[in-house]
Design an enzyme around this catalytic site. Structure first.
Site, PDB file in Angstrom:
ATOM      1  N   HIS A  60       0.818  -1.206   0.000  1.00  0.00           N
ATOM      2  CA  HIS A  60       0.000   0.000   0.000  1.00  0.00           C
ATOM      3  C   HIS A  60       0.850   1.254   0.000  1.00  0.00           C
ATOM      4  O   HIS A  60       2.054   1.203   0.251  1.00  0.00           O
ATOM      5  CB  HIS A  60      -0.941   0.012   1.215  1.00  0.00           C
ATOM      6  CG  HIS A  60      -0.224  -0.085   2.520  1.00  0.00           C
ATOM      7  ND1 HIS A  60       0.158  -1.300   3.066  1.00  0.00           N
ATOM      8  CD2 HIS A  60       0.201   0.859   3.382  1.00  0.00           C
ATOM      9  CE1 HIS A  60       0.778  -1.075   4.209  1.00  0.00           C
ATOM     10  NE2 HIS A  60       0.824   0.221   4.430  1.00  0.00           N
ATOM     11  N   GLY A  61       0.191   2.371  -0.288  1.00  0.00           N
ATOM     12  CA  GLY A  61       0.882   3.645  -0.272  1.00  0.00           C
ATOM     13  C   GLY A  61      -0.071   4.787  -0.553  1.00  0.00           C
ATOM     14  O   GLY A  61      -1.230   4.579  -0.906  1.00  0.00           O
TER      15      GLY A  61
END
Length: 146
Positions: A60-61
């Site tokens: 994720h980011g």
């Protein structure tokens, strides 16, 4: 709004490693530059693997130009080494990208995904599903924007 659509589900990844798997996920999101996705997600992976165990990873980011969160899922029948906390290969990888400005939503969606994928029955359903639509439907009622 559906966070995971059938177009963002890959039934049979053939990636040979973590980076290749994340690259496949990034390329499914045609509205976002895959190089930027890789930059953001791999920077997060440097802090520690997002392989959460039980054959699941949630790379994720935060993306600066994103308006809404977006998900992509890849299923890997053989499993791929992801440096997971339990050292097990990853069979289900869910990429989560959120707008840069929304910490609360990021953490909330991450928690919803983790809770959902900690359930063996859900993982079994994802692995047994014979279409991208079925996999997207599994997540539609469980992972939502608040």
């Amino acid at each position: 709004m559906e966070l995971l659509t059938a177009e963002h589900v890959m039934l049979d990844s053939e990636a040979r490693g973590k980076r290749a798997l994340i690259t496949e996920l990034a390329h499914m999101l045609t509205s976002i530059d895959p190089d930027r996705v890789m930059e953001v997600v791999m920077a997060r992976e440097q802090l520690g693997s997002t392989g959460i165990g039980h054959g699941v990873a949630i790379p994720h980011g935060r993306m600066p130009d994103l308006n809404l969160p977006i998900l992509a899922l890849a299923r890997h029948p053989e499993g791929v080494d992801f440096d997971s906390i339990d050292s097990e290969p990853v069979h289900i990888a869910v990429l989560l990208l959120v707008p840069d400005s929304d910490d609360r939503q990021h953490l909330e969606l991450l928690a919803q995904l983790a809770r959902t994928l900690q359930q063996k029955s859900i993982r079994d359903e994802v692995m047994a599903a014979d279409s991208s639509e079925k996999i997207a439907a599994i997540f539609s009622s469980r992972v939502r924007l608040s």
